[in-house]
Design a protein around this motif. Structure first.
Motif, PDB file in Angstrom:
ATOM      1  N   THR A  74       0.935  -1.071   0.194  1.00  0.00           N
ATOM      2  CA  THR A  74      -0.007   0.038  -0.090  1.00  0.00           C
ATOM      3  C   THR A  74       0.823   1.250  -0.073  1.00  0.00           C
ATOM      4  OG1 THR A  74      -1.596  -1.276   1.244  1.00  0.00           O
ATOM      5  CG2 THR A  74      -1.901   1.377   1.015  1.00  0.00           C
ATOM      6  N   HIS A 130      -2.863   0.099  -3.912  1.00  0.00           N
ATOM      7  CA  HIS A 130      -2.864  -1.152  -2.966  1.00  0.00           C
ATOM      8  C   HIS A 130      -2.767  -2.421  -4.128  1.00  0.00           C
ATOM      9  CE1 HIS A 130      -3.774  -3.502   0.351  1.00  0.00           C
ATOM     10  NE2 HIS A 130      -4.636  -4.299  -0.408  1.00  0.00           N
ATOM     11  N   VAL A 144      -9.760  -1.405  -9.225  1.00  0.00           N
ATOM     12  CA  VAL A 144     -10.829  -0.935  -8.667  1.00  0.00           C
ATOM     13  C   VAL A 144     -10.116   0.532  -8.464  1.00  0.00           C
ATOM     14  CG1 VAL A 144     -12.332  -0.507  -6.465  1.00  0.00           C
ATOM     15  CG2 VAL A 144     -11.692  -2.947  -7.393  1.00  0.00           C
ATOM     16  N   PHE A 146     -11.194   4.140  -6.801  1.00  0.00           N
ATOM     17  CA  PHE A 146     -11.895   4.544  -5.754  1.00  0.00           C
ATOM     18  C   PHE A 146     -11.933   6.130  -5.741  1.00  0.00           C
ATOM     19  CE2 PHE A 146     -12.737   6.181  -1.545  1.00  0.00           C
ATOM     20  CZ  PHE A 146     -13.854   5.719  -1.105  1.00  0.00           C
ATOM     21  N   ARG A 159      -7.691   5.016   3.576  1.00  0.00           N
ATOM     22  CA  ARG A 159      -6.877   4.057   3.764  1.00  0.00           C
ATOM     23  C   ARG A 159      -7.259   3.515   5.231  1.00  0.00           C
ATOM     24  NH1 ARG A 159      -0.689   4.911   5.830  1.00  0.00           N
ATOM     25  NH2 ARG A 159      -2.037   5.811   7.490  1.00  0.00           N
ATOM     26  N   VAL A 164     -10.411   1.014   2.614  1.00  0.00           N
ATOM     27  CA  VAL A 164     -10.586   0.650   1.439  1.00  0.00           C
ATOM     28  C   VAL A 164      -9.725  -0.339   0.911  1.00  0.00           C
ATOM     29  CG1 VAL A 164     -11.126   1.252  -1.034  1.00  0.00           C
ATOM     30  CG2 VAL A 164     -11.914   2.577   0.738  1.00  0.00           C
ATOM     31  N   PRO A 165      -8.425  -0.282   1.051  1.00  0.00           N
ATOM     32  CA  PRO A 165      -7.474  -1.184   0.668  1.00  0.00           C
ATOM     33  C   PRO A 165      -7.710  -2.796   1.545  1.00  0.00           C
ATOM     34  CG  PRO A 165      -6.305   0.844   1.211  1.00  0.00           C
ATOM     35  CD  PRO A 165      -7.586   1.029   1.735  1.00  0.00           C
ATOM     36  N   ILE A 168     -10.552  -4.377  -0.256  1.00  0.00           N
ATOM     37  CA  ILE A 168     -10.042  -4.974  -1.521  1.00  0.00           C
ATOM     38  C   ILE A 168      -9.567  -6.419  -1.283  1.00  0.00           C
ATOM     39  CG2 ILE A 168      -8.621  -4.755  -3.722  1.00  0.00           C
ATOM     40  CD1 ILE A 168     -10.785  -2.894  -3.492  1.00  0.00           C
ATOM     41  N   LEU A 177      -6.223  -1.579  -6.374  1.00  0.00           N
ATOM     42  CA  LEU A 177      -6.855  -0.638  -5.996  1.00  0.00           C
ATOM     43  C   LEU A 177      -6.060   0.883  -6.465  1.00  0.00           C
ATOM     44  CD1 LEU A 177      -8.809   1.280  -4.406  1.00  0.00           C
ATOM     45  CD2 LEU A 177      -7.427   1.062  -2.422  1.00  0.00           C
ATOM     46  N   ALA A 179      -6.677   5.155  -5.822  1.00  0.00           N
ATOM     47  CA  ALA A 179      -7.645   5.836  -5.447  1.00  0.00           C
ATOM     48  C   ALA A 179      -7.120   7.566  -5.347  1.00  0.00           C
ATOM     49  CB  ALA A 179      -7.932   5.824  -3.958  1.00  0.00           C
ATOM     50  N   ILE A 345     -17.864  -2.291  -0.254  1.00  0.00           N
ATOM     51  CA  ILE A 345     -16.951  -2.548  -1.451  1.00  0.00           C
ATOM     52  C   ILE A 345     -16.780  -4.041  -1.425  1.00  0.00           C
ATOM     53  CG2 ILE A 345     -14.997  -2.029  -2.396  1.00  0.00           C
ATOM     54  CD1 ILE A 345     -15.116   0.832  -1.144  1.00  0.00           C
ATOM     55  N   GLU A 346     -16.224  -4.467  -0.195  1.00  0.00           N
ATOM     56  CA  GLU A 346     -16.049  -6.185  -0.270  1.00  0.00           C
ATOM     57  C   GLU A 346     -17.142  -6.982  -0.657  1.00  0.00           C
ATOM     58  OE1 GLU A 346     -14.715  -9.288   3.352  1.00  0.00           O
ATOM     59  OE2 GLU A 346     -15.008  -7.181   3.732  1.00  0.00           O
TER      60      GLU A 346
END
Length: 369
Positions: A74, A130, A144, A146, A159, A164-165, A168, A177, A179, A345-346
């Motif tokens: 990340t 990510h 993805v 974002f 983060r 969000v990471p 994913i 990812l 963003a 999101i997941e």
């Protein structure tokens, strides 16, 4: 209509929905170039996976050399094609985006009347990238993208707070990812370079080279350049999402759109993409902040003869169009981690990778958990 904060109900101030941060964020210094800054961030402890990785591409990918082992990554990468800095016009008014000055300093007066200065708010070209430990360029995958909401920074919000990471990685989908930083910590939904025709295409092209290098396989740039894309727009992120779909130049690569309490306007752009891309899916979940616009969009689509589902109980298939109203008590600020379900999101990525979506290499290697 263009700014998400302009539609808050009475009594809901920007400060109510986006409390002030408790610490300062880090920004690039004036001496740093657009490409030299890459800040490796401390990732969460990787989870041991015993199940196969879900694969998510609708297209075959290239056969590439076996990757060397690596850890989850990340990081922040400066990209010249990211949303800002932006020195063009606002496409709605054709007026310069930086529409106010004070001496040598230039700024933008938002729709709410507040002035944000370019050097503080619209000068961060970084993108949060990510790459999960399990990601494999040899397998079908998905990128993805974002687009965050108002009052956000990549580290503090995308983060750490919205995770969000982690969503994913936890999905188990073979996904990476991107963003981009939009307006920094501001009540502004401006899309910057994503307003420009071909802007999203240029962003994804530059990202392919960065992803290949960061994944440890420079030869994978071609695979990343052809990988399907899923766009997630939260709150004020509706604006770069809509314009990327409309004028971004690669709308056919976008195989899914997820809007999280984000339909504040641009209904024509969303309706057009849905109507003309029936192999993709569209999911919009909403609170009372955006309920009126979501219902308007539902009616537009029904008038076009497009079937609508109003829950996520069924399978997510190509052409699925889903609208989910979330109950009272679900807050806008926490929506990226608590919407109709925890970590939405997941949840959508897991449903996307299920055999019913027909994006897996085989049913046995992509069964939903």
């Amino acid at each position: 209509m263009l700014a998400a904060n302009a539609h808050a109900t009475a009594g809901d101030s920007f400060e109510d929905r986006f409390p002030q941060p408790q610490f300062n964020d880090r920004f690039p210094t004036a001496s740093e170039s657009l490409v030299q800054r890459q800040v490796a961030l401390a990732p969460p402890q990787p989870k041991v996976r015993t199940e196969p990785v879900r694969v998510a591409s609708l297209n075959p990918t290239l056969t590439l050399p076996r990757q060397t082992e690596r850890e989850e990554l990340t990081t922040l990468v400066s990209m010249k094609s990211s949303a800002f800095p932006y020195f063009g016009t606002n496409p709605r008014s054709e007026a310069p985006f930086l529409n106010i000055s004070k001496g040598d300093r230039k700024g933008h007066r938002s729709y709410g009347g507040r002035v944000y200065w370019q050097d503080e708010t619209y000068n961060d070209s970084r993108v949060l990238v990510h790459v999960p430990e399990s990601f494999d360029t040899r397998k079908p995958g998905v990128i993805v993208v974002f687009f965050h909401g108002n009052g956000a920074t990549l580290e503090r919000d995308v983060r750490d707070r919205q995770m969000v990471p982690q969503q994913i990685s936890d999905s188990g989908v073979n996904a990476v990812l991107l963003a981009p930083q939009l307006a920094v910590n501001a009540a502004d939904s401006s899309a910057g370079k994503f307003w420009q025709p071909g802007g999203f295409k240029r962003f994804m092209s530059e990202a392919a080279d960065n992803l290949a290098r960061l994944s440890g396989d420079p030869a994978a740039a071609k695979a990343f350049a052809n990988m399907p894309i899923v766009i997630v727009g939260y709150s004020g992120g509706f604006l770069p999402t809509a314009w990327s779909l409309d004028v971004g130049g690669i709308s056919d690569r976008v195989r899914g759109v997820i809007l999280l309490d984000a339909v504040y306007g641009e209904l024509d752009k969303f309706a057009s993409w849905i109507e003309n891309h029936r192999s993709g899916f569209f999911v919009s979940s909403y609170t009372h902040y955006t309920a009126r616009h979501d219902r308007d969009l539902i009616q537009i689509l029904r008038d076009k003869g497009i079937a609508i589902s109003e829950d996520m109980d069924g399978p997510l298939r190509p052409g699925s169009v889903v609208f989910i109203e979330t109950p009272e008590g679900v807050t806008h600020r926490d929506y990226v981690t608590h919407a109709w379900t925890k970590n939405p999101i997941e949840e959508v990525l897991v449903k996307m990778a299920a055999p019913s979506m027909r994006v897996a290499a085989s049913a046995s290697s992509s069964s939903s958990r």
